[in-house]
Scaffold this active site. Structure first.
Site, PDB file in Angstrom:
ATOM      1  N   SER A   1       0.813  -1.210   0.000  1.00 48.20           N
ATOM      2  CA  SER A   1       0.000   0.000   0.000  1.00 48.20           C
ATOM      3  C   SER A   1       0.855   1.272   0.000  1.00 48.20           C
ATOM      4  O   SER A   1       1.735   1.401  -0.825  1.00 48.20           O
ATOM      5  CB  SER A   1      -0.937  -0.066   1.209  1.00 48.20           C
ATOM      6  OG  SER A   1      -2.097   0.642   0.930  1.00 48.20           O
TER       7      SER A   1
ATOM      8  N   HIS B   1      -7.898  -5.339  -0.225  1.00 48.63           N
ATOM      9  CA  HIS B   1      -6.639  -4.610  -0.058  1.00 48.63           C
ATOM     10  C   HIS B   1      -5.924  -5.168   1.176  1.00 48.63           C
ATOM     11  O   HIS B   1      -6.379  -4.954   2.303  1.00 48.63           O
ATOM     12  CB  HIS B   1      -7.002  -3.131   0.147  1.00 48.63           C
ATOM     13  CG  HIS B   1      -5.831  -2.232   0.291  1.00 48.63           C
ATOM     14  ND1 HIS B   1      -4.996  -1.920  -0.756  1.00 48.63           N
ATOM     15  CD2 HIS B   1      -5.350  -1.541   1.363  1.00 48.63           C
ATOM     16  CE1 HIS B   1      -4.059  -1.078  -0.334  1.00 48.63           C
ATOM     17  NE2 HIS B   1      -4.251  -0.845   0.950  1.00 48.63           N
TER      18      HIS B   1
HETATM   19  C1  GCU Z   1      -5.390   4.982   1.402  1.00 48.63           C
HETATM   20  C2  GCU Z   1      -4.728   5.769   0.289  1.00 48.63           C
HETATM   21  C3  GCU Z   1      -3.904   4.869  -0.630  1.00 48.63           C
HETATM   22  C4  GCU Z   1      -2.938   4.053   0.193  1.00 48.63           C
HETATM   23  C5  GCU Z   1      -3.703   3.307   1.272  1.00 48.63           C
HETATM   24  C6  GCU Z   1      -2.842   2.540   2.264  1.00 48.63           C
HETATM   25  O1  GCU Z   1      -6.374   4.149   0.881  1.00 48.63           O
HETATM   26  O2  GCU Z   1      -5.732   6.442  -0.420  1.00 48.63           O
HETATM   27  O3  GCU Z   1      -3.197   5.642  -1.569  1.00 48.63           O
HETATM   28  O4  GCU Z   1      -2.205   3.179  -0.623  1.00 48.63           O
HETATM   29  O5  GCU Z   1      -4.416   4.238   2.062  1.00 48.63           O
HETATM   30  O6  GCU Z   1      -1.683   2.844   2.461  1.00 48.63           O
HETATM   31  O7  GCU Z   1      -3.402   1.646   2.896  1.00 48.63           O
END
Ligand code: GCU
Length: 414
Positions: free
Chosen positions: A251, A392
């Site tokens: 992420s 995710h």
């Molecule tokens: C949010 C953000 C993303 C990121 C994510 C994370 O969703 O919008 O860009 O990758 O957090 O780090 O979990």
């Protein structure tokens, strides 16, 4: 206005600003047409036809564009940085691992910023040097494993740092299959990303950035810089093979791993897990998160210049396939998840496809297809991609694929 009505007005403005942002696009039919900048054309318009021109001219040009327009510029390795071995256990994790905890004092100053690197090396490697997976963690070190020997870290609650509770040991272990990684002959090195800079708007003053005034860099730049400082230590560790250090991240920390791998060619392989916008995903492909979403919700992550591209992705002199291309010819794994539409799985896949010509120019195999694979069917050549079924996250299945890929390209010494 009273203080409380001022607060209410500020909250209302924030809520309105949030509501006024256009809703995310999740409709393929509504993705506008876009043209990607060609990674193999120099800024002066000449084509890049050989590896030498790529390495000596185009690669530095692209790196500079990412510094100037996206992540900002990071300082060099501080001369006064120190490493201190805080603990060493040759029989950790039931005798399967050597555990070291090393304090990296970034500036060498008495009260300066510092992080503790937790290192596990496979005990079975004896005096052979092990390849290592290096990454930042979302949780303090003591949360990645129930190992009682890990020094208890600090947590941040509402912008305040406080000692963590014993009961939080191992609470983030699902992201870190340390035993599995060790059993396959790899070491693990990690540090809590908040110890480089706490991740909230205003956190900058508690991290490394104030020690290096005059740089327009964001938190992602600072975290990536921290990974390079961890690499500086790993180069000195006699149990580590410094030519087989794999940098990875999930992420926002996947964005960080890519930027670290792009800048620092000592990283022999790079893994991006669900890194999304500002990471592996193409910015020009308007699907899921946008540049404006990033800059509005996380104003501390990128350089100030990046804000110029809110709603103007087509004006960026780069797109994220060029970030991936900076990693060539080193092995690169990009992974997405079916339910993680915010990160635009297709945009992550197409970005890796568009980095392909650079891998080919450097004599490597690219993905060799522009058709997205079915879920849970990885493609692995000299680059790799998978789309995992699910949300995710980074889970054991993702790790199994990364280990298989690592064994092909950077196997442990026998
Ligand atoms: C949010 C953000 C993303 C990121 C994510 C994370 O969703 O919008 O860009 O990758 O957090 O780090 O979990």
């Amino acid at each position: 206005m009273s203080f409380s009505s001022l607060i209410k007005a500020a909250l209302l403005t924030a809520v309105l600003a949030h509501c006024q942002r256009p809703p995310a696009n999740y409709d393929e039919a509504k993705v506008p047409k876009y043209t990607l900048p060609d990674p193999l054309v120099l800024l002066n318009g000449s084509p890049v036809k050989d590896a030498k021109t790529w390495t000596e001219r185009r690669r530095p040009e692209i790196l500079e564009l990412f510094r100037n327009h996206v992540y900002g510029r990071s300082p060099a390795r501080p001369k006064a940085m120190t490493f201190e071995l805080l603990s060493l256990d040759p029989q950790a994790l039931g005798g399967t691992a050597v555990r070291k905890q090393v304090e990296i004092n970034f500036t060498g100053a008495k009260d300066g910023p510092r992080m503790t690197l937790l290192v596990y090396l496979p005990a079975a490697a004896k005096d052979r040097r092990s390849p290592v997976f290096l990454g930042l963690s979302f949780s303090p070190n003591h949360a990645v494993s129930a190992d009682p020997g890990i020094l208890l870290g600090d947590v941040w609650v509402k912008g305040q740092k406080q000692p963590a509770a014993e009961r939080s040991r191992g609470s983030g272990a699902a992201h870190w299959p340390i035993q599995t990684i060790l059993a396959r002959g790899y070491g693990v090195a990690l540090a809590y990303y908040f110890t480089i800079e706490p991740d909230f708007d205003g956190g900058e003053k508690y991290g490394v950035r104030p020690s290096f005034p005059g740089f327009d860099w964001g938190a992602i730049g600072a975290w990536a810089w921290g990974l390079s400082r961890a690499m500086d230590y790993l180069e000195t560790d006699p149990g580590v093979d410094p030519h087989r250090v794999i940098v990875h991240g999930h992420s926002r920390l996947g964005k960080t791993a890519l930027w670290a791998g792009a800048q620092d060619t000592r990283f022999a392989m790079v893994i991006s897990n669900d890194s999304g916008e500002g990471g592996a995903a193409l910015s020009r492909r308007r699907f899921g998160e946008t540049v404006a979403d990033l800059n509005q919700r996380f104003p501390h992550w990128f350089s100030h210049n990046y804000r110029k591209y809110n709603g103007r992705e087509d004006d960026l002199p780069v797109d994220q396939h060029m970030l991936l291309a900076l990693i060539a010819p080193r092995p690169l794994y990009v992974a997405s998840a079916t339910e993680d539409l915010w990160a635009d799985p297709r945009g992550e896949f197409l970005s890796l496809v568009a980095a392909g010509p650079v891998y080919r120019l450097l004599g490597k195999r690219d993905l060799e297809t522009d058709r997205m694979p079915a879920p849970d069917h990885p493609i692995q050549t000299d680059v790799a991609y998978h789309l995992r079924t699910g949300p995710h996250d980074i889970n054991a299945w993702d790790w199994d694929q990364y280990l298989d890929f690592a064994v092909k390209h950077l196997p442990p010494a026998r």
